[in-house]
Scaffold this motif. Structure first.
Motif, PDB file in Angstrom:
ATOM      1  N   ASN A   8       1.408   4.155  -9.246  1.00 36.97           N
ATOM      2  CA  ASN A   8       2.155   5.415  -9.305  1.00 36.97           C
ATOM      3  C   ASN A   8       1.242   6.596  -9.671  1.00 36.97           C
ATOM      4  N   ARG A  23      -0.987   4.790  -5.149  1.00 37.52           N
ATOM      5  CA  ARG A  23       0.265   5.538  -5.058  1.00 37.52           C
ATOM      6  C   ARG A  23       1.470   4.655  -5.366  1.00 37.52           C
ATOM      7  N   TYR A  24       1.533   3.484  -4.763  1.00 41.06           N
ATOM      8  CA  TYR A  24       2.748   2.669  -4.868  1.00 41.06           C
ATOM      9  C   TYR A  24       2.696   1.600  -5.957  1.00 41.06           C
ATOM     10  N   VAL A  39      -2.830   3.763  -0.897  1.00 40.04           N
ATOM     11  CA  VAL A  39      -1.544   3.061  -0.905  1.00 40.04           C
ATOM     12  C   VAL A  39      -1.394   2.280  -2.209  1.00 40.04           C
TER      13      VAL A  39
END
Length: 189
Positions: free
Chosen positions: A41, A37-38, A34
């Motif tokens: 990126n 990814r967030y 998480v």
């Protein structure tokens, strides 16, 4: 005989507790994914495979522990009001009709499945360049073995209950209390 039952229960409990730590590892991997990814990126394709594998191992290796703690799903509301001998007879029938055929099939097929995976050094095909999964497939027959061992113990418990009219004592940390509380609240003790 009770010492043997408790020994197998302890083995199943230790294995269950050991593999429960995969939840911590699984949580760490998901939190990492998480974040990358967030926030960064930069997703990681291997995380899906890793989480899938870890959850599978946890699920399989917790089976014997769940059986030892009497935690598998059953109709406890009705079952709890049956006499212990009736419960044991019902359990004994169900072990031989459903449990043992299913677990023997799982263990046999799992051994073949794992053996073939090791022979070809199987890799995950879920993601491109997936991780090796053949080491993890060895957990299938291993979980089946521990379930079979715990199943034999449960059958012995059933036979002892049919003979004595009461369930043999389990380890303190695996006592079932919900049905007993329900019976007590209804005055059926």
């Amino acid at each position: 005989m009770l010492a043997f039952l408790h020994l197998v229960d302890k083995i199943s409990t230790k294995i269950g507790h050991l593999f429960a730590w995969t939840i911590v590892l699984l949580t760490g991997i998901i939190v990492y994914e998480v974040f990358t990814r967030y926030v960064l990126n930069s997703p990681n394709p291997w995380v899906f495979d890793a989480s899938y594998i870890l959850y599978g191992i946890l699920f399989m290796m917790a089976g014997a522990y769940t059986l030892a703690t009497n935690g598998h799903v059953r109709g406890d509301i009705l079952y709890g009001f049956l006499e212990p001998r009736t419960q044991a007879i019902l359990d004994l029938i169900l072990y031989f009709v459903f449990f043992f055929p299913g677990i023997i099939a799982l263990t046999y097929a799992g051994y073949t499945f794992a053996d073939e995976a090791w022979a070809i050094k199987e890799m995950s095909s879920i993601t491109a360049d997936g991780p090796p999964i053949y080491p993890f497939k060895a957990f299938i027959p291993l979980a089946g073995f521990f379930l079979l061992l715990q199943g034999v113990v449960e059958v012995i418990r059933c036979i002892m209950c049919i003979k004595d009219g009461a369930w043999p004592k389990r380890e303190d940390d695996v006592e079932e209390v919900d049905v007993e509380k329900l019976k007590a609240s209804l005055g059926k003790n």
